[in-house]
Scaffold this active site. Sequence first.
Site, PDB file in Angstrom:
ATOM      1  N   HIS A  16       6.926  -1.272   7.333  1.00 47.46           N
ATOM      2  CA  HIS A  16       7.034   0.009   6.634  1.00 47.46           C
ATOM      3  C   HIS A  16       7.933   0.880   7.517  1.00 47.46           C
ATOM      4  O   HIS A  16       7.468   1.818   8.161  1.00 47.46           O
ATOM      5  CB  HIS A  16       5.633   0.604   6.471  1.00 47.46           C
ATOM      6  CG  HIS A  16       5.543   1.745   5.517  1.00 47.46           C
ATOM      7  ND1 HIS A  16       6.650   2.409   5.014  1.00 47.46           N
ATOM      8  CD2 HIS A  16       4.454   2.364   4.963  1.00 47.46           C
ATOM      9  CE1 HIS A  16       6.237   3.369   4.201  1.00 47.46           C
ATOM     10  NE2 HIS A  16       4.917   3.357   4.160  1.00 47.46           N
ATOM     11  N   ARG A  75       8.526  -0.660  -2.879  1.00 42.32           N
ATOM     12  CA  ARG A  75       7.268  -1.060  -2.228  1.00 42.32           C
ATOM     13  C   ARG A  75       6.747  -2.292  -2.953  1.00 42.32           C
ATOM     14  O   ARG A  75       6.666  -2.303  -4.178  1.00 42.32           O
ATOM     15  CB  ARG A  75       6.229   0.054  -2.292  1.00 42.32           C
ATOM     16  CG  ARG A  75       4.844  -0.451  -1.871  1.00 42.32           C
ATOM     17  CD  ARG A  75       3.872   0.626  -1.600  1.00 42.32           C
ATOM     18  NE  ARG A  75       4.226   1.356  -0.386  1.00 42.32           N
ATOM     19  CZ  ARG A  75       3.435   2.249   0.181  1.00 42.32           C
ATOM     20  NH1 ARG A  75       2.271   2.544  -0.351  1.00 42.32           N
ATOM     21  NH2 ARG A  75       3.818   2.870   1.280  1.00 42.32           N
ATOM     22  N   ARG A 134       1.993   9.366  -0.910  1.00 35.32           N
ATOM     23  CA  ARG A 134       2.910  10.032   0.027  1.00 35.32           C
ATOM     24  C   ARG A 134       4.317   9.474  -0.004  1.00 35.32           C
ATOM     25  O   ARG A 134       5.295  10.195  -0.102  1.00 35.32           O
ATOM     26  CB  ARG A 134       2.446   9.847   1.481  1.00 35.32           C
ATOM     27  CG  ARG A 134       1.513  10.810   2.003  1.00 35.32           C
ATOM     28  CD  ARG A 134       0.589  10.108   2.966  1.00 35.32           C
ATOM     29  NE  ARG A 134      -0.240   9.183   2.230  1.00 35.32           N
ATOM     30  CZ  ARG A 134      -1.350   9.540   1.609  1.00 35.32           C
ATOM     31  NH1 ARG A 134      -1.774  10.748   1.703  1.00 35.32           N
ATOM     32  NH2 ARG A 134      -2.047   8.673   0.920  1.00 35.32           N
ATOM     33  N   THR A 135       4.409   8.155   0.135  1.00 38.54           N
ATOM     34  CA  THR A 135       5.734   7.560   0.286  1.00 38.54           C
ATOM     35  C   THR A 135       6.550   7.811  -0.977  1.00 38.54           C
ATOM     36  O   THR A 135       7.706   8.220  -0.924  1.00 38.54           O
ATOM     37  CB  THR A 135       5.606   6.056   0.590  1.00 38.54           C
ATOM     38  OG1 THR A 135       4.723   5.904   1.703  1.00 38.54           O
ATOM     39  CG2 THR A 135       6.941   5.436   0.937  1.00 38.54           C
ATOM     40  N   LYS A 158       4.617 -10.466 -16.307  1.00 37.48           N
ATOM     41  CA  LYS A 158       5.045 -11.576 -17.172  1.00 37.48           C
ATOM     42  C   LYS A 158       5.644 -12.716 -16.353  1.00 37.48           C
ATOM     43  O   LYS A 158       6.097 -13.704 -16.898  1.00 37.48           O
ATOM     44  CB  LYS A 158       6.083 -11.090 -18.176  1.00 37.48           C
ATOM     45  CG  LYS A 158       5.605  -9.947 -19.054  1.00 37.48           C
ATOM     46  CD  LYS A 158       6.719  -9.501 -19.987  1.00 37.48           C
ATOM     47  CE  LYS A 158       6.338  -8.235 -20.733  1.00 37.48           C
ATOM     48  NZ  LYS A 158       7.499  -7.621 -21.370  1.00 37.48           N
TER      49      LYS A 158
HETATM   50  C1  NCD Z   1       0.305   3.285   4.547  1.00 37.28           C
HETATM   51  C2  NCD Z   1       0.867   2.054   3.883  1.00 37.28           C
HETATM   52  O1  NCD Z   1       1.067   2.053   2.667  1.00 37.28           O
HETATM   53  O2  NCD Z   1       1.117   1.114   4.608  1.00 37.28           O
HETATM   54  N1  NCD Z   1       0.410   4.439   3.797  1.00 37.28           N
HETATM   55  C3  NCD Z   1       1.580   5.151   3.832  1.00 37.28           C
HETATM   56  O3  NCD Z   1       2.608   4.723   3.349  1.00 37.28           O
HETATM   57  N2  NCD Z   1       1.568   6.317   4.487  1.00 37.28           N
HETATM   58  C4  NCD Z   1      -0.982   3.106   5.196  1.00 37.28           C
HETATM   59  C5  NCD Z   1      -2.115   2.489   4.453  1.00 37.28           C
HETATM   60  O4  NCD Z   1      -2.022   2.098   3.292  1.00 37.28           O
HETATM   61  O5  NCD Z   1      -3.162   2.386   5.079  1.00 37.28           O
END
Ligand code: NCD
Length: 332
Positions: A156, A125, A73-74, A103
Amino acid sequence: LNGTLIADSMKEVHCMARHILRSQQYDREALTRLFKKTGEIAARFARPEERRALRQLLDGRLLFNIFYEPSTRTRMSFGAAARNLGMRVETTESAGHFSSAIKGETVEDTMHVLCAYGPDAIVLRHNEAGAAARAAAVCEVHDVPIINAGDGTGQHPTQALLDLFTIYQHHGAIDDKTIVLGGDLAHGRTARSLVYLLSKYPRVRLIFVAPVGLKMRGDILDHLREHEIAFREETQLEAAFPDADVVYWTRVQKERLPDPSIYPEVANVYTIGVPEMGLMRDNAILMHPLPRVNEIKPEVDSDPRAVYFSHQVRNGMLIRMALLLDVSGVAW
Ligand code: NCD
């Protein structure tokens, strides 16, 4: 240095290069502005001729999506949001496995290199709390904004913003609302980031429901006490759901459990099905950041109060459009 220390030492940095590092950086005024902007983007995006105009706003600019941890999603919503504004997008998935990180390259060195390619923003991320702040310290020098798309068990913020917007959109307000947060509150960065945002609204009431060992951590509870936000912890859904304006549920973060062998036990403590939905008010909503594993049964998906596949995900793309405009410094 540990992530928290670095994150704290970075407090000033996000103000300068428009980074998005953690949800606390938003005050209520900024949130109101962001929600207004997102509402306007939603209205324009709904009209084909306006969609073309939106694509001019960041036409030709370049976004890097760098993901060291899994994401659907993100990553996709940032990609879609960027393209809807005319940006070009370069993405690496599984950067933790396929990039030079394997590495031994540090995130700092990777950022120096990426910034040299001239991106207008980097979405990152990472698996370590504090990684986004460390990246920002480097990208600051190159005047490239960093957007934290999840840093380990840290934060997040863009998810929290879309979650707060979804509550605001449904209820027309945040103040006075009772929000139940449940699931893995110890490791879930979305719930932690959302609580920081909710605590900006002094009259909200929070109810936490989590299996033993996965309860909301002390740092968040201290933050709530400090800001005099009413909260309580419950163990039974029956004691929480009837009071809720919003139920925000999360999966057990198997990959972050100190002892993964407890997963089958903790993952099955709570399951939301049709009977549990019967405990909720008619105008309440059920939210989930996704991915859902088995904490919400698929039979619940068709309940109009379940917004995780509808408004909530859609808002993710729309709010990220507003955020990309913000970090690019483009006036609206
Ligand atoms: C979440 C995350 O990555 O923190 N997912 C997201 O970005 N919608 C939730 C999760 O991984 O449970």
